[in-house]
Design an enzyme around this catalytic site. Structure first.
Site: not given
Ligand SMILES: [Zn+2]
Length: 273
Positions: A143, A181, A191
């Site tokens: 992330e 993703h 994203d």
């Molecule tokens: Zn994500």
């Protein structure tokens, strides 16, 4: 001189002591992590192993001598869609959210490792890439702190490249398997956003890029089938095209396949198939 050095050592020892005594905001969640890992370690220690279907006959267990831990085979890149790294760390340490990732990369390039690479994170959700499903079971989640619209900082990209390099070498992850993703969840996720430097990553050996210089598109070229060959779930055409554009044609926010896109896909499928 000797006294001065002793004084410096004393001051340094003091600093170390202060740091050691400082309350760790995440001490509680770190304890929870340890407890959960211990439970899984106990599961691995189980002997004889209980058959997953519960059908094992007494005496039928024969332990092999040849095995190792399962390894991740994909890296899935995300943006956090949150306002700060601190907010993300909090989200990933609240049991009620049930979401996590292996790494979080802050705007200043700080990398927080939150989960052993060999354990299953909760970052991909319902997803599909080629025939692979349950991508949480086979991937590392990274992330990147970004509210969803910002550009990614140079420090973040540099830290990311370092992490990717280590992961690729440690687990022998194929070039094609560094994806986003949005790639594995068309229509559900967007994203990392269109500012993400996929081409730069590809130049370092993480994910494929294209070169359309000498590409001839066959007359019967089927763009949707090409998207499927690359890996996209084409259950919904528009969603698949949107995800493809976010990754490969970032300056185009339409959901239509152009002649230029066909050239890109014609080149990409040569690498993916
Ligand atoms: Zn994500």
């Amino acid at each position: 001189m000797k006294q001065k050095i002793s004084a410096i050592i004393l001051v340094m020892a003091g600093i170390v002591l202060i740091q050691a005594c400082a309350p760790n905001q995440y001490a509680g969640t770190n304890r929870s992590y340890k407890k959960q890992v211990k439970a899984y370690a106990n599961l691995l220690r189980e002997y004889p192993v209980k058959d997953s279907a519960g059908l094992q006959q007494p005496g039928s267990w024969v332990g092999t001598t040849n095995f190792s831990m399962r390894r991740p085979n994909y890296v899935i890149i995300h943006h956090t869609a949150q306002n700060s790294c601190e907010q993300t760390l909090k989200t990933f340490t609240l049991p009620r959210t049930q979401v996590s990732s292996h790494y979080v990369i802050c705007k200043d390039g700080t990398v927080h490792h939150m989960l052993n690479d060999l354990l299953r994170g909760h970052h991909a959700g319902v997803s599909k890439w080629g025939n692979a499903t349950d991508i949480n079971s086979s991937s590392i989640g990274i992330e990147i702190d970004n509210n969803g619209f910002e550009t990614f900082t140079e420090a973040q990209v540099n830290s990311l490249l370092t992490v990717l390099d280590r992961l690729k070498k440690a687990y022998n992850i194929p070039v094609a398997n560094f994806i986003g993703h949005a790639d594995i969840a068309p229509g559900r996720k967007v994203d990392p956003n269109r500012n993400f430097p996929w081409q730069k990553l590809s130049e370092q050996g993480f994910g494929y890029w294209y070169d359309t210089a000498n590409v001839q598109v066959p007359v019967d070229f089927n763009a949707m089938q090409a998207l499927r060959i690359v890996g996209y779930d084409i259950k919904n055409d528009t969603n698949a095209i949107q995800s493809f554009k976010l990754h490969f044609v970032q300056n185009d926010s339409t959901k239509l396949i152009t002649e230029g896109d066909k050239k890109i896909l014609a080149d990409l499928i040569r690498k993916y198939q």
